[in-house]
Design a protein around this motif. Structure first.
Motif, mmCIF file in Angstrom:
data_model
loop_
_atom_site.group_PDB
_atom_site.id
_atom_site.type_symbol
_atom_site.label_atom_id
_atom_site.label_comp_id
_atom_site.label_asym_id
_atom_site.label_seq_id
_atom_site.Cartn_x
_atom_site.Cartn_y
_atom_site.Cartn_z
ATOM 1 N N LEU A 110 -13.319 52.746 42.813
ATOM 2 C CA LEU A 110 -11.981 52.873 43.408
ATOM 3 C C LEU A 110 -11.958 52.283 44.811
ATOM 4 O O LEU A 110 -11.081 51.471 45.143
ATOM 5 N N GLY A 111 -12.908 52.687 45.642
ATOM 6 C CA GLY A 111 -12.938 52.180 47.006
ATOM 7 C C GLY A 111 -13.216 50.690 47.076
ATOM 8 O O GLY A 111 -12.623 49.980 47.899
ATOM 9 N N LEU A 112 -14.101 50.199 46.210
ATOM 10 C CA LEU A 112 -14.457 48.776 46.241
ATOM 11 C C LEU A 112 -13.289 47.891 45.805
ATOM 12 O O LEU A 112 -13.043 46.835 46.393
ATOM 13 N N ILE A 113 -12.556 48.315 44.765
ATOM 14 C CA ILE A 113 -11.406 47.530 44.316
ATOM 15 C C ILE A 113 -10.310 47.538 45.379
ATOM 16 O O ILE A 113 -9.685 46.506 45.664
ATOM 17 N N ALA A 114 -10.067 48.698 45.982
ATOM 18 C CA ALA A 114 -9.072 48.786 47.051
ATOM 19 C C ALA A 114 -9.453 47.884 48.221
ATOM 20 O O ALA A 114 -8.610 47.159 48.773
ATOM 21 N N PHE A 115 -10.724 47.915 48.576
ATOM 22 C CA PHE A 115 -11.200 47.075 49.673
ATOM 23 C C PHE A 115 -11.121 45.596 49.312
ATOM 24 O O PHE A 115 -10.629 44.772 50.093
ATOM 25 N N GLY A 116 -11.591 45.244 48.113
ATOM 26 C CA GLY A 116 -11.657 43.839 47.718
ATOM 27 C C GLY A 116 -10.297 43.188 47.620
ATOM 28 O O GLY A 116 -10.105 42.056 48.082
ATOM 29 N N LEU A 117 -9.322 43.879 47.022
ATOM 30 C CA LEU A 117 -8.003 43.278 46.846
ATOM 31 C C LEU A 117 -7.301 43.076 48.186
ATOM 32 O O LEU A 117 -6.718 42.010 48.443
ATOM 33 N N THR A 118 -7.356 44.082 49.048
ATOM 34 C CA THR A 118 -6.676 43.963 50.341
ATOM 35 C C THR A 118 -7.329 42.895 51.204
ATOM 36 O O THR A 118 -6.641 42.143 51.904
ATOM 37 N N THR A 119 -8.656 42.827 51.159
ATOM 38 C CA THR A 119 -9.362 41.802 51.923
ATOM 39 C C THR A 119 -9.001 40.406 51.440
ATOM 40 O O THR A 119 -8.726 39.502 52.240
ATOM 41 N N ALA A 120 -8.970 40.215 50.118
ATOM 42 C CA ALA A 120 -8.621 38.901 49.563
ATOM 43 C C ALA A 120 -7.190 38.523 49.932
ATOM 44 O O ALA A 120 -6.905 37.354 50.235
ATOM 45 N N LEU A 121 -6.292 39.506 49.914
ATOM 46 C CA LEU A 121 -4.892 39.230 50.232
ATOM 47 C C LEU A 121 -4.748 38.727 51.665
ATOM 48 O O LEU A 121 -4.025 37.756 51.926
ATOM 49 N N LEU A 122 -5.443 39.354 52.597
ATOM 50 C CA LEU A 122 -5.338 38.932 53.993
ATOM 51 C C LEU A 122 -5.939 37.546 54.210
ATOM 52 O O LEU A 122 -5.478 36.798 55.083
ATOM 53 N N GLN A 123 -6.942 37.194 53.404
ATOM 54 C CA GLN A 123 -7.586 35.886 53.597
ATOM 55 C C GLN A 123 -6.678 34.729 53.197
ATOM 56 O O GLN A 123 -6.958 33.580 53.536
ATOM 57 N N MET A 124 -5.588 35.020 52.477
ATOM 58 C CA MET A 124 -4.613 33.962 52.198
ATOM 59 C C MET A 124 -4.032 33.409 53.494
ATOM 60 O O MET A 124 -3.646 32.245 53.577
ATOM 61 N N LYS A 125 -3.979 34.273 54.509
ATOM 62 C CA LYS A 125 -3.483 33.843 55.820
ATOM 63 C C LYS A 125 -4.521 33.013 56.552
ATOM 64 O O LYS A 125 -4.213 31.937 57.087
ATOM 65 N N HIS A 126 -5.758 33.496 56.565
ATOM 66 C CA HIS A 126 -6.786 32.811 57.352
ATOM 67 C C HIS A 126 -7.207 31.480 56.731
ATOM 68 O O HIS A 126 -7.531 30.539 57.459
#
Length: 251
Positions: free
Chosen positions: A37-53
């Motif tokens: 649960l924690g890893l999927i929550a972390f992974g998806l949000t991190t990937a989403l923000l990297q669309m900006k960077h």
């Protein structure tokens, strides 16, 4: 004269061993693994923000601000709240590392979301962002990530790679505040971090759901980290002759 080993494998001993095994679920009831649960929550949000960077969604300021808007809700609840829930759940499993990591990064994501909310709620002009403060935050996050990374050598290679990638991502994004090219490189490292997190979550799910705790998908053990069975004895394991312990596992 060769001394005979005492024979513990009599009927009464095996009956006691069977009773101990039957009592184990009641004394130490199984607790669901909150790591996926924690890893999927972390992974998806991190990937989403990297669309900006990484500028995958566009190089314009409007395109990058649009990513921030989408990330806002995910940072507060999906990446923040769910990770904190996973971290608190690790307490029941007596997992200090998991509790610390999930609560830290969950709190970090909720802080990121709060900063965006404060900016959006500004009645006058949005408060200017302080580049040095942003750099300092990302740098400090990379520092405590590398601190956690040094502890992952006690765990497995997959989670070790995850924390190394995450620490490097935060470090690059820190320097990328003033350098566009470094920021883009940090974004791609962030995507690699997300892929690693998704893979680790999937492996944990497969091993728990399909394997019943056995490693169907190996996570990679370090050769120098082979646990000694006696030194790390299970609380429900009866000390004594190794043959007795083996027989208990077959009962």
């Amino acid at each position: 004269m060769k001394m005979e080993q005492p024979n513990y494998l009599n009927k009464e001993t095996l009956d006691v061993a069977a009773e101990i095994r039957d009592l184990k679920p009641h004394i130490h009831p199984p607790v669901p693994n909150p790591a996926p649960l924690g890893l999927i929550a972390f992974g998806l949000t991190t990937a989403l923000l990297q669309m900006k960077h990484t500028r995958i969604t566009g190089h314009s300021a409007d395109a990058r601000d649009g990513v921030d808007t989408v990330t806002l809700g995910f940072a507060m609840f999906f990446g923040g709240l769910l990770q904190i829930i996973a971290g608190i759940s690790e307490v029941k499993r007596n997992n200090l590392f998991g509790m610390t990591a999930f609560c830290l990064y969950g709190g970090f994501w909720m802080s990121v979301g709060t900063i965006e909310i404060v900016t959006l709620l500004a009645t006058d002009a949005p408060p200017p962002s302080n580049e040095q403060a942003t750099q300092a935050v990302l740098f400090m996050v990379s520092v405590f990530t590398y601190m956690l990374w040094t502890l992952t050598f006690k765990l497995n290679k997959t989670i070790c790679m995850l924390f190394f990638l995450l620490g490097t991502t935060c470090m690059l994004l820190s320097f990328g505040v003033r350098n566009k090219n470094v920021d883009m490189v940090g974004g791609y490292f962030g995507i690699a971090t997300s892929v690693n997190a998704f893979w680790l979550a999937y492996a944990e799910l497969v091993n728990d759901v399909l394997g019943g705790g056995r490693q169907i998908i190996p996570l990679g053990k370090w050769n120098f980290n082979r646990q000694d069975r006696i030194a790390h004895q299970s609380p429900m394991e009866v000390p004594g002759d190794s043959a007795l312990r083996d027989e208990m596992n077959r009962v």
